[in-house]
Design an enzyme around this catalytic site. Sequence first.
Site, PDB file in Angstrom:
ATOM      1  N   ASP A  32      83.755  17.590   9.209  1.00 53.88           N
ATOM      2  CA  ASP A  32      84.115  17.101   7.875  1.00 53.88           C
ATOM      3  C   ASP A  32      82.863  16.523   7.206  1.00 53.88           C
ATOM      4  O   ASP A  32      82.121  15.757   7.811  1.00 53.88           O
ATOM      5  CB  ASP A  32      85.207  16.019   7.989  1.00 53.88           C
ATOM      6  CG  ASP A  32      85.851  15.705   6.658  1.00 53.88           C
ATOM      7  OD1 ASP A  32      87.065  15.918   6.523  1.00 53.88           O
ATOM      8  OD2 ASP A  32      85.133  15.246   5.742  1.00 53.88           O
ATOM      9  N   ILE A  33      82.669  16.883   5.944  1.00 57.95           N
ATOM     10  CA  ILE A  33      81.465  16.459   5.210  1.00 57.95           C
ATOM     11  C   ILE A  33      81.469  14.951   4.953  1.00 57.95           C
ATOM     12  O   ILE A  33      80.423  14.349   4.752  1.00 57.95           O
ATOM     13  CB  ILE A  33      81.355  17.259   3.881  1.00 57.95           C
ATOM     14  CG1 ILE A  33      79.929  17.318   3.380  1.00 57.95           C
ATOM     15  CG2 ILE A  33      82.279  16.701   2.822  1.00 57.95           C
ATOM     16  CD1 ILE A  33      79.744  18.319   2.242  1.00 57.95           C
ATOM     17  N   ASN A  89      97.514  16.207   5.894  1.00 59.89           N
ATOM     18  CA  ASN A  89      97.994  15.619   4.650  1.00 59.89           C
ATOM     19  C   ASN A  89      98.643  16.684   3.778  1.00 59.89           C
ATOM     20  O   ASN A  89      98.154  17.820   3.716  1.00 59.89           O
ATOM     21  CB  ASN A  89      96.823  14.993   3.883  1.00 59.89           C
ATOM     22  CG  ASN A  89      96.168  13.854   4.655  1.00 59.89           C
ATOM     23  OD1 ASN A  89      96.848  13.089   5.330  1.00 59.89           O
ATOM     24  ND2 ASN A  89      94.850  13.752   4.576  1.00 59.89           N
ATOM     25  N   VAL A  98      92.114  18.986  -0.516  1.00 56.16           N
ATOM     26  CA  VAL A  98      91.751  20.408  -0.428  1.00 56.16           C
ATOM     27  C   VAL A  98      93.023  21.180  -0.110  1.00 56.16           C
ATOM     28  O   VAL A  98      93.669  20.940   0.928  1.00 56.16           O
ATOM     29  CB  VAL A  98      90.672  20.660   0.641  1.00 56.16           C
ATOM     30  CG1 VAL A  98      90.377  22.155   0.736  1.00 56.16           C
ATOM     31  CG2 VAL A  98      89.402  19.885   0.307  1.00 56.16           C
ATOM     32  N   HIS A 102      94.866  22.143   6.798  1.00 55.03           N
ATOM     33  CA  HIS A 102      93.866  21.766   7.795  1.00 55.03           C
ATOM     34  C   HIS A 102      94.393  20.616   8.626  1.00 55.03           C
ATOM     35  O   HIS A 102      95.164  19.781   8.146  1.00 55.03           O
ATOM     36  CB  HIS A 102      92.541  21.376   7.132  1.00 55.03           C
ATOM     37  CG  HIS A 102      92.678  20.403   5.995  1.00 55.03           C
ATOM     38  ND1 HIS A 102      93.050  20.792   4.724  1.00 55.03           N
ATOM     39  CD2 HIS A 102      92.515  19.061   5.931  1.00 55.03           C
ATOM     40  CE1 HIS A 102      93.097  19.741   3.933  1.00 55.03           C
ATOM     41  NE2 HIS A 102      92.786  18.664   4.649  1.00 55.03           N
ATOM     42  N   HIS A 104      92.929  17.330  10.581  1.00 51.34           N
ATOM     43  CA  HIS A 104      91.799  16.449  10.845  1.00 51.34           C
ATOM     44  C   HIS A 104      91.880  16.033  12.306  1.00 51.34           C
ATOM     45  O   HIS A 104      92.943  15.561  12.753  1.00 51.34           O
ATOM     46  CB  HIS A 104      91.903  15.162  10.014  1.00 51.34           C
ATOM     47  CG  HIS A 104      91.819  15.339   8.532  1.00 51.34           C
ATOM     48  ND1 HIS A 104      90.675  15.062   7.810  1.00 51.34           N
ATOM     49  CD2 HIS A 104      92.740  15.746   7.622  1.00 51.34           C
ATOM     50  CE1 HIS A 104      90.906  15.283   6.514  1.00 51.34           C
ATOM     51  NE2 HIS A 104      92.157  15.697   6.386  1.00 51.34           N
TER      52      HIS A 104
HETATM   53  P1  5GP Z   1      92.395  16.172   2.741  1.00 55.91           P
HETATM   54  O1  5GP Z   1      92.099  14.956   1.896  1.00 55.91           O
HETATM   55  O2  5GP Z   1      92.740  17.362   1.871  1.00 55.91           O
HETATM   56  O3  5GP Z   1      93.365  15.953   3.844  1.00 55.91           O
HETATM   57  O4  5GP Z   1      91.043  16.503   3.499  1.00 55.91           O
HETATM   58  C1  5GP Z   1      90.016  17.258   2.943  1.00 55.91           C
HETATM   59  C2  5GP Z   1      88.761  16.937   3.726  1.00 55.91           C
HETATM   60  O5  5GP Z   1      87.815  17.934   3.442  1.00 55.91           O
HETATM   61  C3  5GP Z   1      88.121  15.598   3.378  1.00 55.91           C
HETATM   62  O6  5GP Z   1      88.076  14.780   4.537  1.00 55.91           O
HETATM   63  C4  5GP Z   1      86.731  15.977   2.871  1.00 55.91           C
HETATM   64  O7  5GP Z   1      85.728  15.092   3.319  1.00 55.91           O
HETATM   65  C5  5GP Z   1      86.538  17.368   3.432  1.00 55.91           C
HETATM   66  N1  5GP Z   1      85.719  18.241   2.608  1.00 55.91           N
HETATM   67  C6  5GP Z   1      85.839  18.433   1.271  1.00 55.91           C
HETATM   68  N2  5GP Z   1      84.931  19.352   0.850  1.00 55.91           N
HETATM   69  C7  5GP Z   1      84.250  19.745   1.959  1.00 55.91           C
HETATM   70  C8  5GP Z   1      83.187  20.672   2.164  1.00 55.91           C
HETATM   71  O8  5GP Z   1      82.704  21.341   1.250  1.00 55.91           O
HETATM   72  N3  5GP Z   1      82.730  20.815   3.421  1.00 55.91           N
HETATM   73  C9  5GP Z   1      83.268  20.114   4.466  1.00 55.91           C
HETATM   74  N4  5GP Z   1      82.737  20.333   5.683  1.00 55.91           N
HETATM   75  N5  5GP Z   1      84.266  19.220   4.312  1.00 55.91           N
HETATM   76  C10 5GP Z   1      84.751  19.039   3.072  1.00 55.91           C
END
Ligand code: 5GP
Length: 115
Positions: A32-33, A89, A98, A102, A104
């Site tokens: 995760d970035i 989520n 996103v 996915h 985490h």
């Molecule tokens: P969500 O909030 O949708 O459950 O998690 C999305 C996750 O994707 C976040 O933890 C965010 O840091 C990660 N993320 C968003 N854009 C990118 C990206 O371009 N590359 C990577 N490796 N992670 C990303």
Amino acid sequence: MSDPDCIFCKVVRRELPSEIVFENDELIAFNDIGAQAPTHLLIIPKTHIATLNDLGAEHADLVGRMVLKARDLAAERGIDDDGYRLVANCNAHGGQTVYHIHLHLLGGRQLKALG
Ligand code: 5GP
Ligand code: ZN
């Protein structure tokens, strides 16, 4: 199926750089970035599925293999005995940012209660 505008589909297509730690024909896992813990991996299907709400019975095996792969990655990193967290989520109230499903995988430190 791939969505031309989806960030995680772009990771799958190598149009966005990422630190990929596992890949097979149906899954990919990468760092995760915005890591929230020493281990913070995202495990995703290569096919575009926007949210958990879009899953059907036909995805049961895929989702099962995502969980098993997360379990294996935790074991590889040696965080299985201390423990870890798997989070998925869904939509706005769940904090999804996103829209490509996915898991985490978070671990490597004591995590706080969810809320
Ligand atoms: P969500 O909030 O949708 O459950 O998690 C999305 C996750 O994707 C976040 O933890 C965010 O840091 C990660 N993320 C968003 N854009 C990118 C990206 O371009 N590359 C990577 N490796 N992670 C990303
Ligand atoms: Zn996608």
